[in-house]
Write an enzyme that holds these catalytic residues in place. Sequence first.
Site, PDB file in Angstrom:
ATOM      1  N   HIS A  37     -20.547  27.649   6.572  1.00 11.27           N
ATOM      2  CA  HIS A  37     -19.540  28.263   5.897  1.00 11.27           C
ATOM      3  C   HIS A  37     -18.407  27.650   4.712  1.00 11.27           C
ATOM      4  CE1 HIS A  37     -20.442  30.266   9.975  1.00 11.27           C
ATOM      5  NE2 HIS A  37     -20.266  31.186   9.365  1.00 11.27           N
ATOM      6  N   GLN A  61     -21.130  46.563  13.535  1.00 13.27           N
ATOM      7  CA  GLN A  61     -22.514  45.706  12.949  1.00 13.27           C
ATOM      8  C   GLN A  61     -23.212  44.952  14.405  1.00 13.27           C
ATOM      9  OE1 GLN A  61     -20.815  42.696  10.398  1.00 13.27           O
ATOM     10  NE2 GLN A  61     -22.964  41.588  11.190  1.00 13.27           N
ATOM     11  N   GLN A 148     -27.294  32.750   1.411  1.00 14.80           N
ATOM     12  CA  GLN A 148     -28.318  32.701   1.475  1.00 14.80           C
ATOM     13  C   GLN A 148     -29.396  32.891   2.164  1.00 14.80           C
ATOM     14  OE1 GLN A 148     -29.469  33.923  -1.834  1.00 14.80           O
ATOM     15  NE2 GLN A 148     -31.804  34.116  -0.749  1.00 14.80           N
ATOM     16  N   LYS A 149     -28.847  32.105   3.512  1.00 11.59           N
ATOM     17  CA  LYS A 149     -29.634  32.214   4.709  1.00 11.59           C
ATOM     18  C   LYS A 149     -29.318  33.800   5.082  1.00 11.59           C
ATOM     19  CE  LYS A 149     -30.387  31.703   9.783  1.00 11.59           C
ATOM     20  NZ  LYS A 149     -28.662  32.276   9.895  1.00 11.59           N
ATOM     21  N   ASP A 150     -28.065  34.965   4.394  1.00 11.87           N
ATOM     22  CA  ASP A 150     -28.576  36.075   4.723  1.00 11.87           C
ATOM     23  C   ASP A 150     -29.355  37.037   3.830  1.00 11.87           C
ATOM     24  OD1 ASP A 150     -27.083  36.450   8.469  1.00 11.87           O
ATOM     25  OD2 ASP A 150     -26.165  35.259   6.689  1.00 11.87           O
ATOM     26  N   SER A 185     -26.523  28.080  12.041  1.00 11.80           N
ATOM     27  CA  SER A 185     -26.345  29.683  12.465  1.00 11.80           C
ATOM     28  C   SER A 185     -25.129  29.679  13.894  1.00 11.80           C
ATOM     29  CB  SER A 185     -27.188  30.530  12.515  1.00 11.80           C
ATOM     30  OG  SER A 185     -26.920  31.225  13.214  1.00 11.80           O
TER      31      SER A 185
HETATM   32  P1  AMP Z   1     -21.508  34.598   9.535  1.00  7.77           P
HETATM   33  O1  AMP Z   1     -20.399  33.920  10.045  1.00  7.77           O
HETATM   34  O2  AMP Z   1     -22.767  34.309  10.521  1.00  7.77           O
HETATM   35  O3  AMP Z   1     -21.373  35.879   9.269  1.00  7.77           O
HETATM   36  O4  AMP Z   1     -21.570  34.238   8.363  1.00  7.77           O
HETATM   37  C1  AMP Z   1     -20.697  34.211   6.931  1.00  7.77           C
HETATM   38  C2  AMP Z   1     -21.402  33.841   5.562  1.00  7.77           C
HETATM   39  O5  AMP Z   1     -21.589  32.516   5.692  1.00  7.77           O
HETATM   40  C3  AMP Z   1     -22.251  34.438   5.622  1.00  7.77           C
HETATM   41  O6  AMP Z   1     -22.706  34.620   3.910  1.00  7.77           O
HETATM   42  C4  AMP Z   1     -24.045  34.265   5.713  1.00  7.77           C
HETATM   43  O7  AMP Z   1     -24.876  34.234   5.123  1.00  7.77           O
HETATM   44  C5  AMP Z   1     -23.418  32.194   5.474  1.00  7.77           C
HETATM   45  N1  AMP Z   1     -23.877  31.354   6.086  1.00  7.77           N
HETATM   46  C6  AMP Z   1     -23.738  31.185   7.853  1.00  7.77           C
HETATM   47  N2  AMP Z   1     -24.627  30.381   7.774  1.00  7.77           N
HETATM   48  C7  AMP Z   1     -25.385  29.656   6.602  1.00  7.77           C
HETATM   49  C8  AMP Z   1     -26.457  28.524   5.957  1.00  7.77           C
HETATM   50  N3  AMP Z   1     -26.964  28.072   7.078  1.00  7.77           N
HETATM   51  N4  AMP Z   1     -26.152  28.281   5.054  1.00  7.77           N
HETATM   52  C9  AMP Z   1     -24.964  29.158   4.088  1.00  7.77           C
HETATM   53  N5  AMP Z   1     -24.396  29.601   4.345  1.00  7.77           N
HETATM   54  C10 AMP Z   1     -24.642  30.564   5.397  1.00  7.77           C
END
Ligand code: AMP
Length: 283
Positions: A37, A61, A148-150, A185
Site C-alpha cells: 500500500h 465484496q 498488480q498484486k490484484d 498481503s
Molecule cells: P487491499 O487493501 O488488499 O484491498 O489492497 C489495496 C490496494 O493495494 C490494491 O490496489 C492492491 O492491489 C494493492 N496491493 C495489495 N498488496 C500489494 C502488494 N503486495 N504490492 C503492491 N500492491 C499491493
Amino acid sequence: MKVVDTIPRMSTLVKIFRKEGKSISLVPTMGYLHEGHASLIRAARKHTDVVVVSIFVNPVQFGPKEDFEKYPRDMKRDEALATTAGADIVFAPSAKDMYPDGYSTYVNVERLTDVLCGASRPGHFKGVATVVAKLFEIVRPEIAYFGQKDAQQAMVIKKMAADLNTGIEIKVLPIIRESDGLAMSSRNIYLSESERKDALVLHEALKKAEAMIKSGEREAKKIIRAMKELISAIPSAKADYISIVDITNLKGIKVLSGEVLVALAVFIGKTRLIDNILMKVEK
Ligand code: AMP
C-alpha cells in the site's frame, strides 16, 4: 494528515481542493496497510497535490462464507503508515454511510469478471467495482492507484473507469514482496509460522513457470502441471486455480505468445492467497 470519516465531509473537502485548483489522487484500500500500500501512496504523492487513501473493508465484496468479520483492522497503525508514506487524507467511511438501508445500485463489469477469482468468488468483483465507482464519485480524483498484486481487479477497474467515462487515469504498480518472495498481503497475518513457510510455494510456482517460459516452453498445460506438482507437494496447500491467460481479455491460452499473465490462488490452510507474474513471450 486528516482522518475523514463521513462522506459529506469528504465531499466538502474535495470541493475546496477543486476551487483551489489542486489535483487529487486516490489509493483505495481495505486497511491493515503494508509496504505494498505504501508504494502506491508514495507514487501518488509524487504526482498530485492531494493524496487521499481510503480505508474501507467493503462488506459487499465478501461472500457469505468469507472473512469479512475477521479481516484485520488497525486504524491507528494505518494512520501512522499512511502519514509516513505521504497521505494527506485517510478517508474511512462507515458501512452504513456507504450502503444505507435500501441501497440498491451495483456496478457489474461483464466477461472479465467471469474467470480466475471471479469464478471462485461469485459477486466479488461486483462489490469491488461498486465500491470503487462510489469512491471515484466521492473523491473525484484525477489518478487512482492500484497494485498488480490484484491483477484481475486492476483490469476490472480500468475497464469500469473507461466504460463509465470517468476520465480517471488508472495506474497499476508492481507487486511488493517480502524478502523471501511472499507477496505482501493484509491476509498474511492469518498464517501460522509453518503456514508462512508453506506460503512461499505460490512464488516458487510462479518462478518455476517463469524459468520454463524463459527456457522456451510455450505449452500452457505443461507449465501448469509443473506448478501443480510443486503445490501438491505441500500438505497445507490446496490450489484454487492456476491459470495462464491472455492479458487483454483474461481468457485461458494453450500456446503462450505475447503478453501473458500467470496467476494463481492457493489456500494455505484456511487462508486464500493470490499471486501472479506478467510475462512478455516471444514466439
Ligand atoms: P487491499 O487493501 O488488499 O484491498 O489492497 C489495496 C490496494 O493495494 C490494491 O490496489 C492492491 O492491489 C494493492 N496491493 C495489495 N498488496 C500489494 C502488494 N503486495 N504490492 C503492491 N500492491 C499491493
